[in-house]
Motif scaffolding. Structure first.
Motif, short mmCIF file in Angstrom:
data_model
loop_
_atom_site.label_atom_id
_atom_site.label_comp_id
_atom_site.label_asym_id
_atom_site.label_seq_id
_atom_site.Cartn_x
_atom_site.Cartn_y
_atom_site.Cartn_z
N SER A 94 0.83 -1.21 0.00
CA SER A 94 0.00 0.00 0.00
C SER A 94 0.86 1.26 0.00
N VAL A 95 1.98 1.23 0.73
CA VAL A 95 2.93 2.35 0.67
C VAL A 95 3.39 2.56 -0.76
N ALA A 96 3.83 1.47 -1.40
CA ALA A 96 4.34 1.59 -2.77
C ALA A 96 3.26 2.09 -3.73
N ARG A 97 2.07 1.52 -3.65
CA ARG A 97 0.99 1.94 -4.55
C ARG A 97 0.62 3.40 -4.34
N MET A 147 -1.48 3.37 11.51
CA MET A 147 -2.59 2.69 12.16
C MET A 147 -3.66 2.40 11.12
N ALA A 148 -3.37 1.42 10.28
CA ALA A 148 -4.27 1.05 9.20
C ALA A 148 -4.07 -0.43 8.90
N GLY A 149 -5.05 -1.05 8.31
CA GLY A 149 -4.93 -2.45 7.94
C GLY A 149 -6.30 -3.04 7.65
N THR A 150 -6.30 -4.27 7.21
CA THR A 150 -7.54 -5.01 6.97
C THR A 150 -7.31 -6.44 7.44
N GLU A 151 -8.34 -7.26 7.34
CA GLU A 151 -8.18 -8.66 7.72
C GLU A 151 -7.50 -9.47 6.63
N GLU A 152 -7.18 -8.83 5.50
CA GLU A 152 -6.51 -9.51 4.39
C GLU A 152 -5.01 -9.28 4.47
N SER A 153 -4.27 -10.00 3.64
CA SER A 153 -2.81 -9.85 3.66
C SER A 153 -2.27 -10.05 2.25
N GLY A 154 -1.01 -9.67 2.06
CA GLY A 154 -0.36 -9.84 0.77
C GLY A 154 -0.53 -8.66 -0.15
N PHE A 155 0.30 -8.62 -1.21
CA PHE A 155 0.26 -7.50 -2.14
C PHE A 155 -1.10 -7.38 -2.82
N ALA A 156 -1.73 -8.51 -3.08
CA ALA A 156 -3.04 -8.46 -3.75
C ALA A 156 -4.07 -7.69 -2.95
N ALA A 157 -3.89 -7.65 -1.62
CA ALA A 157 -4.83 -6.92 -0.76
C ALA A 157 -4.45 -5.46 -0.60
N SER A 158 -3.26 -5.07 -1.05
CA SER A 158 -2.81 -3.68 -0.86
C SER A 158 -3.58 -2.74 -1.78
N ASP A 182 -5.52 3.53 -1.53
CA ASP A 182 -6.38 4.37 -0.69
C ASP A 182 -6.44 3.89 0.75
N LEU A 183 -5.57 2.94 1.13
CA LEU A 183 -5.60 2.42 2.50
C LEU A 183 -4.96 3.38 3.49
N LEU A 184 -3.86 4.01 3.10
CA LEU A 184 -3.07 4.82 4.04
C LEU A 184 -3.43 6.30 4.07
N PRO A 185 -3.84 6.93 2.98
CA PRO A 185 -4.18 8.36 3.06
C PRO A 185 -5.24 8.63 4.13
N GLY A 186 -4.94 9.61 4.98
CA GLY A 186 -5.85 9.99 6.06
C GLY A 186 -5.61 9.27 7.36
N CYS A 187 -4.77 8.23 7.37
CA CYS A 187 -4.58 7.48 8.61
C CYS A 187 -3.55 8.16 9.50
N THR A 188 -3.57 7.80 10.78
CA THR A 188 -2.62 8.33 11.76
C THR A 188 -1.39 7.43 11.83
N GLY A 232 3.28 14.26 3.27
CA GLY A 232 3.26 14.62 1.87
C GLY A 232 2.57 13.57 1.01
N PRO A 233 3.33 12.79 0.26
CA PRO A 233 2.70 11.87 -0.70
C PRO A 233 1.87 10.75 -0.07
N LEU A 234 2.16 10.38 1.20
CA LEU A 234 1.34 9.36 1.85
C LEU A 234 0.08 9.95 2.47
N ARG A 235 0.02 11.27 2.59
CA ARG A 235 -1.19 12.00 3.05
C ARG A 235 -1.70 11.49 4.39
N GLY A 236 -0.76 11.29 5.33
CA GLY A 236 -1.12 10.83 6.66
C GLY A 236 -0.97 11.93 7.70
N VAL A 237 -1.30 11.58 8.93
CA VAL A 237 -1.18 12.47 10.08
C VAL A 237 -0.23 11.80 11.07
#
Length: 339
Positions: A15-18, A124-135, A138-144, A167-172
């Motif tokens: 998710s960071v890379a994407r 502080m982000a994540g889902t119950e899924e794992s692996g690159f296919a789940a990345s 839009d998972l990280l923008p806005g997260c703390t 900046g590019p990750l748009r986090g707090v």
């Protein structure tokens, strides 16, 4: 932020890379699994064969996202390659990570001789899924993010990591220290994973399991969501923060034993006390959700004595980074929580 390296392309690393690719940042990444590297390449992430090859490309920040157990080997690989980069001259990357526990990561960086280049981070982000296919991008923008500092943390390195996050990750970002971070995430992440798993364990062993699952609705779904992820990943996360998790689990066990005794003995006052004890946190969560609190701002000059301690103190009080300059960080400090 012109180039970022990523080592490990699971859910968070991917998710960071994407997210960075979507923001137009040059990303060079790797993963030990060739199929994952190919999948990331097809998704637009430039991949290479090893962590050392990522380092050679001299990213501004190198994000470490392997499993915790694999981290010492990755750091050793980077440490072996670093002297050649030093000899060639030029800028060196800051190392950061995305792990859910910080003290063991800093200890591993220290063993590898890389602590002076390391700034801890945890989204502080994540889902119950794992692996690159789940990345996702839009998972990280806005997260703390928790960003951790130590006496060895250089101001410029901290600013570079904060610039990446804001900046590019748009986090707090909240700046804290390792031990405080690990104690906090034990309460809001690791122990919840354990308790969610225990709900599944209770149901698994119950004679009424089939009916229970047939009747399960929102409370069971929400209470067990994180337990439906890869159990080995959860086990590694909990074991990596064992000291903090054990203390919280012992407290939870005492509370639940006391509640069971009160229910068995018909002690209505004790039962009421159990359910009312969380009122201050309920009020704080409600206030945060309403967004009515007006924070004050405070600026920490990075050259002043005790600047790291000041950032940590404000971060522990809930302050978030509002903006950064070349030699100062301004934080938004919330009013005190209800007692």
């Amino acid at each position: 932020m012109t180039r970022v390296g990523v080592v490990g392309l699971g859910l968070i690393g991917g998710s960071v890379a994407r997210t960075l690719v979507a923001a137009g940042v040059d990303v060079v990444a790797t993963d030990p699994d060739g199929a994952t590297r190919a999948q990331a390449w097809d998704a637009g992430v430039r991949t290479v064969g090893s962590a050392a090859e990522v380092l050679v490309e001299r990213p501004d920040v190198l994000v470490l996202a392997p499993p915790l157990a694999a981290l010492p080997a990755v750091l050793a690989e980077l440490a072996a390659e670093l002297p050649r980069l030093v000899a060639d001259g030029g800028p060196l990357p800051v190392l950061t990570d995305v792990g859910s526990v910080k003290a063991p990561v800093r200890a591993a960086a220290r063993v590898a001789g890389l602590e002076d280049r390391y700034v801890g981070a945890h989204p502080m982000a994540g889902t119950e899924e794992s692996g690159f296919a789940a990345s996702r991008d839009d998972l990280l923008p806005g997260c703390t993010w928790a960003v951790t500092v130590a006496p060895t943390t250089a101001a410029g390195d901290l600013l570079r990591v904060l610039a990446l996050i804001a900046g590019p990750l748009r986090g707090v970002a909240r700046v804290v220290e390792d031990a405080t971070h690990d104690a906090a995430v034990a309460l809001v992440s690791h122990v919840p994973h354990v308790l969610a798993t225990e709900l599944l364990n209770l149901t698994t062993a119950a004679p009424a399991r089939a009916l229970a699952l047939g009747l399960a609705a929102g409370s069971f779904r929400d209470g067990t969501r994180v337990a439906r992820t890869d159990p080995r990943r959860t086990q590694a996360m909990v074991a990596g923060n064992a000291d903090a998790v054990v203390g919280a689990l012992r407290d939870a066990t005492r509370h639940l034993d006391a509640l069971a005794d009160a229910l068995e003995g018909g002690d209505d006052a004790a039962v009421t006390a159990f359910f009312d004890a969380a009122d201050p946190v309920r009020a704080a969560l409600a206030e945060a959700a309403a967004g009515d609190a007006s924070p004050r701002t405070e600026t920490v000059a990075l050259g002043e004595p005790g600047w790291r301690e000041r950032l940590v103190s404000l971060g522990a009080a809930g302050a978030v980074v509002a903006r950064t300059g070349r030699d100062a960080i301004t934080l938004a400090v919330p009013p005190p929580s209800p007692k």
